[in-house]
Scaffold this active site. Structure first.
Site, PDB file in Angstrom:
ATOM      1  N   LEU A  37       0.841  -1.189   0.000  1.00 36.57           N
ATOM      2  CA  LEU A  37       0.000   0.000   0.000  1.00 36.57           C
ATOM      3  C   LEU A  37       0.885   1.250   0.000  1.00 36.57           C
ATOM      4  O   LEU A  37       1.922   1.301   0.649  1.00 36.57           O
ATOM      5  CB  LEU A  37      -0.908   0.024   1.233  1.00 36.57           C
ATOM      6  CG  LEU A  37      -1.998  -1.047   1.313  1.00 36.57           C
ATOM      7  CD1 LEU A  37      -2.750  -0.932   2.635  1.00 36.57           C
ATOM      8  CD2 LEU A  37      -2.975  -0.923   0.143  1.00 36.57           C
ATOM      9  N   HIS A 440       8.335  38.942   9.113  1.00 34.89           N
ATOM     10  CA  HIS A 440       9.781  39.166   9.071  1.00 34.89           C
ATOM     11  C   HIS A 440      10.405  38.640  10.356  1.00 34.89           C
ATOM     12  O   HIS A 440       9.837  38.812  11.424  1.00 34.89           O
ATOM     13  CB  HIS A 440      10.075  40.650   8.923  1.00 34.89           C
ATOM     14  CG  HIS A 440      11.534  40.986   8.960  1.00 34.89           C
ATOM     15  ND1 HIS A 440      12.361  40.791   7.876  1.00 34.89           N
ATOM     16  CD2 HIS A 440      12.324  41.480   9.961  1.00 34.89           C
ATOM     17  CE1 HIS A 440      13.589  41.168   8.201  1.00 34.89           C
ATOM     18  NE2 HIS A 440      13.586  41.585   9.463  1.00 34.89           N
TER      19      HIS A 440
END
Length: 464
Positions: A37, A440
């Site tokens: 899987l 920032h």
């Protein structure tokens, strides 16, 4: 005979996603999977390779940390410990897929599926065969690594990506045949681990098809790590001797011989269709062997769909997943089609990430463009990380400022590109990116500043 609304052949990031979405939409689903899987991506592709890349980068940063004050002596890499870590990651992810499928009552049949008619298939496994009758089918079998003449995979001397991620020791020397995404990702990782890497690329540049200005930054990183490469170089064969292996190649400058201990072949993929008996279902392939589909992921047989690598490039897990959702929606009666933006990420060092049109692609399409560019060397966060190589480029339509594309090369750009993909998906302009306040200090500010540079208004960059 087992009856279901939809048979999904393959359980990779296309197949299992399609199965889950179908179940969410109220459909009964059977998945046929011949291996594990999760498909290639979870088991020996995307996830294991990124584990190796992360481990190699951690080692490199530790060994070269003195510049930022991190000093460590005798740092080593334990490949066996890494393999155990990698196996744990894969187990968690594949186990998670199995749990999800079970929770949605998706039945998993282990074995190779092949069509026996337009609405029937046989799934042959270790416990025998079972016939499945379906109203709809999704082919999600993916693709397999291409072998080239003179370099048959033997698991010892010549390996593919799967073998490169299962090595029990770091080779001293490696030749990588193919300078595309997989070749450079794995080649860079092994170079960081201490392997002497030589890349042979048959075309005229590394990472063929990409903007050469992006590739030049990656080449700088390769050079720093001692990687050698040859373009327009065609590998012809190899021979074994007392000093390991010797690869022979033909270049513009004549014959080339490269000594190595392992040969990694990474020249591309071909679709897995030969085991499906497509003719019995009436499904056609295109001139390159991929299953032909329309915008709804339908094949020429209306109730049979194909998604992911088996239906053609780009070979991207997230593209397969999105196509799986499209096919599932169409099967459930919803109006949906392949109308989406597909970003791409390459995990070299520095990384490359792109979405939409490049400057050259837009101009080739006859679109006049405006371009803004911002370098990571002017970004505070990049400087604080000591990773300043690269830039972000924003391409917009000169007539209406609609954002056409973003290309980036630099630190963690794979995590930055989704912002650009969302902007293009929404039809945003370059100005929208420029006006969006970014926190920032972050790497994401480079996208804002590149967008500002479109108008010559970047604060921290040199404007055209």
């Amino acid at each position: 005979m087992k009856k279901t609304d939809t048979l999904v052949i393959g359980s990779g990031p296309g197949g299992y996603v399609a199965a889950i979405r179908l179940a969410q939409l109220g459909k009964s689903v059977v998945i046929a999977e011949r291996e594990d899987l999760g498909g290639v991506c979870l088991n020996w592709g995307c996830i294991p390779s990124k584990a190796l890349i992360h481990a190699a980068s951690t080692l490199e940063r530790t060994r070269h940390g003195a510049e930022i004050g991190v000093k460590a002596d005798k740092v080593t890499f334990d490949m066996k410990a890494f393999q155990a870590f990698k196996a744990g990651v894969v187990s968690k992810l594949t186990g998670g897929v199995g749990t999800l499928l079970k929770s949605y009552k998706v039945e998993v049949l282990r074995g190779q599926a092949k069509f026996t008619g337009p609405k029937t298939a046989e799934v042959a496994g270790s416990r025998g065969s079972e016939t499945v009758e379906f109203a709809h089918c999704i082919i999600a079998t993916g693709a397999k690594t291409i072998e080239i003449p003179g370099f048959a995979f033997d698991g010892k001397n010549v390996i593919g990506a799967k073998g490169a991620l299962a090595l029990e020791e770091v080779p001293a020397r490696m030749v990588v045949i193919g300078g595309g995404v997989i070749g450079l990702e794995l080649g860079t990782a092994y170079a960081k681990l201490g392997t002497k890497v030589t890349v042979l690329e048959a075309l005229d540049q590394l990472l063929p098809g990409l903007d050469p200005t992006l590739v030049k930054i990656v080449e700088k990183g390769l050079r720093k790590r001692g990687v050698e490469w040859h373009v327009k170089a065609k590998a012809k064969g190899y021979k074994a001797g007392g000093d390991g292996l010797e690869v022979e190649a033909e270049t513009e400058k004549g014959a080339l011989k490269v000594a190595c201990d392992r040969i990694l072949v990474a020249v591309g993929f071909r679709p897995i269709t030969d085991v499906l008996d497509l003719a019995k279902a009436g499904v056609k392939t295109n001139e390159r062997g991929f299953v032909a589909t329309d915008r709804a992921c339908r094949t020429n047989v209306p109730h049979i769909f194909a998604i992911g690598d088996v239906s053609g490039p780009p070979f991207l897990a997230h593209k397969a997943s999105r196509e799986g959702q499209v096919a599932a929606a169409v099967i459930a009666g919803h109006p949906e089609e392949k109308d989406f933006v597909t970003p791409g990420a390459i995990f070299t060092d520095p990384e490359i990430a792109t979405v939409g049109l490049s400057e050259a692609e837009a101009e080739k399409a006859g679109i006049a463009v405006k371009v803004g560019k911002f370098a990571f060397v002017a970004n505070g966060r990049a400087l604080s990380m000591n990773e300043t190589d690269g830039f972000v480029k924003v391409v917009s339509d000169a007539k209406n400022d609609v954002l056409l594309g973003v290309q980036a090369v630099g630190p963690e750009v794979s995590n930055l590109i989704s912002e650009a993909a969302l902007a293009i998906e929404m039809g945003a302009s370059a100005e929208d990116l420029a006006l969006t306040v970014h926190p920032h200090p972050t790497l994401s500010e480079t996208i804002m500043e590149a967008a500002e540079a479109v108008y010559g208004k970047s604060i921290h960059g040199v404007n055209r």
